[in-house]
Each structure stands twice: as C-alpha cells, then as structure tokens.
Design an enzyme around this catalytic site. Sequence first.
Site, mmCIF file in Angstrom:
data_model
loop_
_atom_site.group_PDB
_atom_site.id
_atom_site.type_symbol
_atom_site.label_atom_id
_atom_site.label_comp_id
_atom_site.label_asym_id
_atom_site.label_seq_id
_atom_site.Cartn_x
_atom_site.Cartn_y
_atom_site.Cartn_z
ATOM 1 N N GLY A 332 51.145 41.440 50.911
ATOM 2 C CA GLY A 332 52.370 41.142 51.651
ATOM 3 C C GLY A 332 53.616 41.781 51.093
ATOM 4 O O GLY A 332 54.707 41.516 51.569
ATOM 5 N N TYR A 541 31.973 34.404 38.785
ATOM 6 C CA TYR A 541 32.927 33.379 39.165
ATOM 7 C C TYR A 541 32.906 32.292 38.098
ATOM 8 O O TYR A 541 31.847 31.827 37.727
ATOM 9 C CB TYR A 541 32.427 32.766 40.471
#
Lengths: 606, 668
Positions: A332, A541
């Site tokens: 963004g 993870y």
Amino acid sequence: MFVLDNASWTGPWVTDSSILHLLICSSTKEEETGTTREKHRNCTHLPQWRQEVMKWNGWGYSDSRFLFNKKGQAEFTGRRYRLGGLIFPSLKDWFESTFGANLQHKSPPTAALNSSAITPPNLNEPFLQDLKSMGIPHSLEAEDRVFRAHGHCLHEIFALREGRFGRLPDMVVWPNCHDDVVKIVELACQHNACLIPYGGGTSVSSALECPPDEMRSIVSLDTSQMNHILWIDEKNLTAHVEAGIVGQELERLLNESGFCTGHEPDSMEFSTLGGWVATRASGMKKNIYGNIEDLVVHIKMVTPRGVVEKSCQVPRMSTGPDIHHFIMGSEGTLGVVTEVTLKIRPLPEYQKYGSVVFPNFEQGVACLREVAKQRCAPASIRLMDNAQFQFGHALKPQVSSIFTSFLDGLKKFYITKFKGFDTHRLCVATLLFEGDREKVLQHEKQVYDIAAKFGGLAAGEDNGQRGYMLTFVIAYLRDLGMDYYVIGESFETSVPWDRVLDLCRNVKERITRECKERGVQFPPMSTCRVTQTYDAGACVYFYFAFNYRGLADPVHVYEQVEHAAREEILANGGSLSHHHGGMALHDEGSRWGTSAGIWAGARIRF
Amino acid sequence: MASRTLYSQRDPALKKRDDFEDILEERRNSSDLKYALKCYMPVLYKGVTPCKPSMIKTMVLQSEQLRYVVTELSKETGEATEVIQGEALAILEEMAHKLHLGTVRFFAYMLNKAFKVLYQRIRVNEDGIQRLQQAIQEHPLVLLPSHRSYMDFLIVSYLLYTNDLALPVIAAGMDFLGMKFVGEMLRMSGAFFIRRSFGGDRLYWAVFSEYVKTILRNGYAPIEFFLEGTRSRTCKSLTPKVGLLSIAMEPFFKGEVFDVSMVPISISYERVLEEALYARELLGVPKPKESTSGLLKARRILSEDYGNIHVYFGQPVSLRSLAQGRINRSQYNLMPRHISRRPGEDVQVFVNDVAYKMVRLQEESMVLRPWVLVATILLQNPHGVEAVWLAEQTAWLRGLAQAFGAFLDWPDHISASRAVASGLALHPNLVRAERGRVRLATEPKGPGARAPEEDLFNHAVTVLSCASYRNQVLHVFLRPALLAMAMDVAPTSRKDDVYSCFGYLRDVFSNEFILCPGAEVQDFDEACFLLTKCSAIQILKQDIVATERGRPTLSFLSAMFQPFLLGYQVVCRYLCEEVAESLPEKSYVAGVRSYAVKRILSGELACLEVLSSDLQKNVLAALLRMGALRKSKAGELVTLRVNKSAINTIENTLGGRVSTQKPVLARL
C-alpha cells in the site's frame, strides 16, 4: 473430524473446493430454506459497517469465539462454523499445563468501545467537501475509524483490549469502483491528505498502523465495496476481479461457475485480493495453483501520478523489469490496487485428506525434502512438530461413542507400543490431494511410499483435517489465550532445505531462552511447522505464546523476544518473511541488512 | 568485547570462588577395585543415544564436507576418489579414539593407586562439577584445561569418571603414539591423536576438522583440548593456539548447534612431576622421547611427595553470549555449509580474543600455595635470607597477592612460618634451610674439579625450577608490575608518558605473558586501580607518582620481572654485538646461550634465567613481531636478518636509557 461421519468427505467433491468447508457450515448440508441460505451467503460478504458482524478488538465474527464454560470445558460458540457448540474436553488441561495458566486468573478485555475516549478527527475540510460533492460514501464515526486503525499484530490487539488507541484514521471512505479510487487519490493529492488502503484488515506486519506523528488528515480507503467479479474468460481461464473481494467470497462465486483460483491463504475468510497482491501472499495449495505472483496476469493500481497497468493480458513478457513485481509486496505504499486479472482453474473433481506420522521431526523433514526433490508434492503438505501435534490433539472434540474412543486408544497403542514411536518426539504431516480421482489415488500412493522410506505411517484423513482446521481457529484461540494472561503470535520464514532443521531447533530454543531471560515465569510454547515445500527450500511457520502473569510490560517483552527470534532466523539463513509481508520490519532499521534503503525511499504517502 | 567483559569485575580481590573438597579422602577409605568397577551411567547431552566410536568414523567418512574435499582433490590430482577416500580412512584410523570402558576402569584403578602414593590431596571444587553436570545436558561442551604436566591428560577424565560424568574425547599430540601400549591405552581411554603440523595437507585438515565437529555437533562427548598446545615448561600460561578452538566454534557459527559451552579448567600442582625435567629441557637438554620404558623408569618418582593438586572447574562460558553482537552469522548463509573457507577477519579476531579470555580464566582460578610466594622471594635473594625475615616477607607478599585477587590456598589459621616450613619441606631439592638461613640449593662441590659450566648448569636447574613456581604467581602481579616498570623507565612521571611506556612494555612482553590483544587501556586501568588500592601510587591530575610507603612494593614488583627485562636486553645485546647481519635461525638459541654463559661466568651478568630457551624463543617471536628481525627463507635454511638500529632502540628503551623515541611511540 468435526463431522463424525467421515465417509462423506472422501467422496467426489463438487460443491466447494476451498479448504473452508472444513470450518464453515455449508448450507447444502444443513437443509436451510432458500431465504436463510441467501442470508447466510450475505454474511460471507462483508458489510460496510463491519463491526456489526465482526469483533472490534479480536479476531473474526462477533458470535464466534472459544470460551471456557461453567464446567471449565472449552467450547466454541455460534452456529457459523462447524465447531459451533462443540466441546473440547482436553483443551483445558493442555492450556493449563502448557502455559502454567489457570482459569481463575482472567484478563478480560474492556467491555465496549468507549467512543468518548477517542480523539475527534483531524478533518481536511476541502477534501471532505469535494468528496461529499462526488457522492462517495464516507464516515467520521469513531467505531469505523477504530476498526480500520489496526491489523492483527499482537500489540495492536492487546492495546484494543485494554482500550488504548493510538493515532486513528480521521475518516473512512468506501469507493465503489476503480474510478472512485482514481477520484479519491486525485483529491488526496490536491488537498494534501494521507491515504491508507484497507482491505480485510488482517495485516500482521503493522502496515495499517497510522504514523503517530502524521500531521495531515489520514483517510482510510476501505475497498470492501469493490467486491465484484467483473468478467470470466473461459477461453483463457482468467477472471477479472475487483480488489476488495474477500477470499472466501471470490472462491464461492467462482465455484458457482465451476471454477476456482485455488489461492487459499490461511486468512482467506477475511483477507482480500488487493491485500494478497500488496503483500505477495501465498496460498496453502500453491503446489498446484502457485503463489499470488504466479496467479496474477494483470494488475490495475492507482498511484498519485496516475494509473499503472500493462497494456495486455499475457502470460509472460520480456520488456524490462516486470512492473507487477514492484506492486506485489509494496503493502500500500505505492498506490491502491483496484482490479486484478487472475488465472482460474476448473474445479477439481476430487479432494482427499491424509496424514502421516513420523517417529521424529528430522525424519519428517527428510521426507518432505524427498517429496520436493521428486516434485510430487500434493496440493498441500505440512509437517507439524511434536508440540503442535499435541496442540492439535488438545483440539479433539468430545467423541460421541465409546466405540470411537476405543478406536482412538487402539490407534495410539499401535503407534506407540507396536511401532515404538515416542509420543514426545513423533510428529505429523498433513496432506491434501486434489485433482482427477484416479490421479489423486495414484499420487497418494506415491507420497505414502516415499513417507514409508522415512519411517512414516499413514495416520488417516481425520488427523489431516484436524491439522488444517488448526490453522483457521488459531486466531480465535489467541483471543481465548488473551482472556487468561496468555499472549502469542505466529511468524514465518523461508529457508533453504539444508538449514531447515537447524533453523527450527535454534529459533525455538532462542525463544525459550529469551523468555526465561526476560522474566517470563513459565516456559513458553515455542513450536513450528513446515508449511510449504519448494525446489530449493521450505516455508517454516512458528507459533510462540507465553503466560505473561507477573510481567509489567508483556507486549514489550513479547516484541523483544520476537525480535530475537527474527535475528536468529536471519543468522540461520532464513528470510524475514515468506508471505506475511514485512516492510515495516525492514524499516526497523538497516540492521536487518536487507534492502531497507530502497524501500525506505519507496515509502510514499500521498 | 571479550576483553571488556573480562574486566567487568573492577576489583579482582572480590572475585567469588568455590570451595574445594578432597576426593582422595574417600578413595583412601574404600576399595579401589570396587571403585574401578562401579556402576558408570553418565548423563548425556539432551538424551543423545551413546554411539560407538566406529559409528563416528562412518559418519565422518560419509560427511558431505569430507566427500567434497575428496572430490576436489581427485579433480586436482587426477587420482581416483576411492584412493583418496582410502587415504582419508587411514588418517582417521590413525586419529580416532576408541573409548573403551574397560580400559577406563583399568586406568581408574591404576591412577587411584598412583595418586594415593604421589599426592596428599586432590582437591576439586564440587560446585564446578555440579555446573558441569548441568552443562553437559544443555549444550555441546568443550573442556579447556591448563597444561602443566602429562598428568593433565589423565586427571580430568579421572575426575569425570569419579563423578559419573560423560568422559571427554581428548586431543593429543601424535608423539604419544610412539609409546608402545600406552598410546593405544590412551586411545582407548578417549584420546585422539593429531599430527603436530599439517599446514598444507587439505585432506588431513578435512578429516580432522570433520572428526572434531561430528563429535561436537552430535554431543556424543565433551571435547577436551589444551589451548596452550603443549605443556608449559615454565608454569606460565602459553600464548593460546586457536586452530582447534576455531574448529570447535564453527558448528555454532554455522547454526548447526544452538550454543557451545566452554569450560576453563585450572589444574595447579604444588609440585610438578616433571619439574627437574623441564628445567633441563629449558637449558638445552632435549626432552626425552616418549617411551614406555622411560615411563617405567619414572617410577622412582613414586617414592616422593608431590603435595596437593587443585582442580578448579570454571563457570561454563557460553559461546553464543560471547559472539552476540560481534559475529554476524549470516556471513555463512551465502555458501553451502560443507564447503569450508577461510574465516573472515572478524571471526579470526573473535576466536583469538576468546582464546585469550579462556586462558585468562584458567590463570585466575589457579590455586597458589604459600610456596610460590616463598620461591618468589628467594629468587630475589639468591644468596639466602634469614628464616625469620623470609616468614615476615612471605606474610607481607600474601597480603599484596590477596589484594590483587590471587587465589591463595592459605587458611587463616596457618602462620607464615608454618606455611613457609611446609613449602620448604616439600621442595628439599630446591631449597636448603640451615642455621636459621634459607637459600637455594646448590649441588655440593663433588669430588674433583668440575668445569665451571657444569656448576653453572646445575645451579641454573635449581633457579629455573624455582622460577617455575614463581611464574605461577606472575599473572597476579603482571599488570601492576608493568606499571611499576613503566614508572622506572618513563622519562617523566606524566600520565601519558607512563602510559606510553606501559603500552610499550606490554607490547614487548606480549609473547611472554597472557596479555589480551587490544586491552591496553583496561590493563592500564586495572594496574592503576590495584596500585592505588594498596596505596603504592597516587594518581594526580597529570602525573602518576609513587608514594613513600609504596616504594618497597614497587621495587619488589619491578624486581620480580627484572629477569625478563634483563633477558630481553641480553638477547638484544647479543644480536648487536655478536651477529654481523644475519644468522641461521637454527643457531639462534645456541648462540644466545653461549653468549649468556660467557657473560655470567665473567661476572657481568647475574641472572641465570636468561639461559631459559623459553625466554629466548619468546624474545625471538617478539623481535620478529616488532620488525627488528626478519625471516628469510632460502630452501631449507631460514635466516634471521637483524635490524640493528631497531634492536638497539628496543634494548635502550627497556633499559630506560633513552627517552622513548617518536618512532617507538608511534607503535602505541
């Protein structure tokens, strides 16, 4: 396994390709009427006022949460998920023994959002006037602003629960289409306002945090109303979609036409297409469908200096650096992604879960490496370490019959006594196969044969399903933990094959050690799983959580430990992130030794 | 910085140390056989399953590291990989240990017998053993004992066996293999053998380093080696060798283990078995070749009393904490880990710093008996002293040593005269006490006139043996003494003049004593602190001045190090006077020795320690380092080229004759 008649899952699969079927009550099964079905469908598509259905200070839907009931048993509320109303008898013991937590010691959040505690918006009047004249919906309400001021990092949620708010966006706008975004961006440039694009709000890289020292008016640009599939091209197998569409909605709509994208990140219930592009997302089934960079054919992005897009929709080009690779991962900072053309695939005929038990993590990793080497990875293959296996086990719902519990006992006996596996060392790989029925069965055999070479025993579909389910409920579980002085988070990394074992061991140990040094009273949960395989390495993870009773500033401790863990990852040859994104991490300083310089320059607010 | 953490404790006298317990006491009261056959079930690293030595060999041979080097060599030499693999196997056969519990039990039995005869007590800090037991389970372990005697090889294993701890795998020099049976016995009690030099042999290096790393990575056994590389003949710690240490650190740098614990072990002997042997060796009688018959002949030593042994197991030092903030481990990420490459500058400096730090830790926990203080005083008074004065002087030195943080084993209730007497009793071959006077022993003139050289030689043996005891305490006084000497030498009493002289002396002597590289400032601060504390000096705004009360202390300290200062000057003088421009390296030691003998016999020089070849070699290394000598190689022959003006300057500066010159200052 939440559906006790497992047989129904092994049959041909047509209704819903996405992994969410594990979790979400499918209307076809529950014989709902047409109207309630319609209503139900609407729920998956987020309303403009999200707080009506979602928590403002935690994960997911307001009506869905874990709690310990009066009998001290863990229970999941609501009817939205298959888990709704189920009891998890062993969760309490696991929770108390793993964290040293106690149900008597509660740390509840502040009850309701107190709008009066929120600073009034710093408005840019000319911007607001022009926006009004264009008729683009917007809001100055405190609740709307609070909802869009954060992602789901631990520190963000922790602050909300304590009723603390940092800098908030001063207003929220809801563009309806690409052209609206173009207008909003132009206005922002014209009136010197600051825009932060907001999709699903599931960011875990602090990218939604408003800079506290920002003097300009901050406008949160919520893409949720841009949620349409604009067209489907069956000849080229592509679909052109607005970026605000939520993952599960995209999948559901495509399924109706007999297609899917196959892109299923763990957050797909709430995350949006635009967010995936902006963070370089990765889907669970990337072995078949690819990661977001493999799926994207065309991107339209509005920047302060105009719209960026390619002039064609082709599979590959060689005219200089690929502009898509600037956009993907920019979080963004460069502009607002408005429309994306994605590859689509016909719905798979057949889906099958599976699991393999290995005597230890080392053998499991060796097996995954071999599978990757032979390039025969199923749609998904994941390897949980022992702690995570125990965790998954604690999430077994109450069994309905003595017969089932007898069977479970028998299975355990077989694995531990007959095969000699140590319950404190064994680990489980979960598998998901997808495709033609015949090929799936063939593929399945190939993978199980490889697993057998590494001492792996097939452990049934049930365990496989539970493994994937854990991924989706983990965020709800974190909220439960936070009710009882337990905080936690996950982070992930990408690592070459030869370093996987060393990295996992060292990072877990580093976490344990750092916690101890920082005065955490009980050993933390520090666990990992290998979630993706590639030719050259794997994605790992980590889950990490601890009991913070007795700590003055738990979030600070948490952040220090996480920082140390990331440092350890880098020292062991891993990357800062595989798919969560992490420009904010890069910005933390050049000490990470990556391309911070370039990106710091690229961080544009307009 | 490693050196900084070293000095974090400002006042060394406050250092907290564990108590000792005598382990022989229990042995004297119970059956040796029962002891040797006791149930031995050591705890292991993270529950690792014990593995046969042959398994380790297989793992080494099949390791990627070794296979890579074999392939590379095969490509370069054109030889078949099988042939090279065969050579690797041969190297490994020669090297690898074959730990065998039966042999260990046999050794334990024999050592028990021997120890009980040789020593009064073997005292060990039990807390250290406890810490070790903990550390063994947590991380791979590296044991780093000091090395003053052959006994060191056996004693650590003996203690670990006694305490039911995992037996270490010990790096030993290849020369032991020359001893029939004993070499193989040592091998079966956990020793592995490495060649003394194998600089260019890549295959040997690969096998060796992979062997060490395999044991370490998997945590099968603690690795034990001597940082000093060889037994210290002088009882001073030697400049550490970093080769093995850097191999042992690599698995951590490459992320293969989470951490490595390094345990410094200080073994101090009240009387070293090899005492006279060492002195002879230093005087140029070569070290006897290790042989079994030699060992058997050495049995006669069993009839003498060797006092106490103190073994201090230090705090395990975490490599990870030392490396934190100093080593960027990601530098290893950009190449496959099985390809070995030269470590970067930062790693080399780090390994070196750690090596020094560990030797310093060994030094600090060396137990000193009153006798070393007596020896120190006697050496400064070669013609003997009144016994009463000696006791007074020893008591005074005790106070000073304690103020400086020495680890003295001198209980309060023992009076100075008793402590002195017991020291004298244990060393009848070195000292004589007659008619209230105490002096160094010299052989009575035998029948017939002997050459004066022979007398000198005999006397020197006594002096050097005695010096080896004094040397044990030098590390306590080193820094204050360097300051005291610097104050003597410095042209003015200004702080910066004193500091630059201090730095200069420190630099000159950095091959002689353990002085951590780059720690000048800390050393200077420590020296100032200690001397101020005992009110020997006063630090004014600009100057450092001796106090009236402190003069005896300062001159005592200078005198303690005088033999070294003189030794360096004598060597310089020799190089200036006797050498034209260059000399073959081989004839250096002999040359210096005969020059010194001449000067001593002519009465110009009284200091016999100059004859020590250890000192001579250290001067050589220092002069080479400082550029006053240069090596040049022509075929086999190595010649030393002498830069006379540089040597002259060094000699004059050490003698305090010339005000420190600019070019010299530039070095500081």
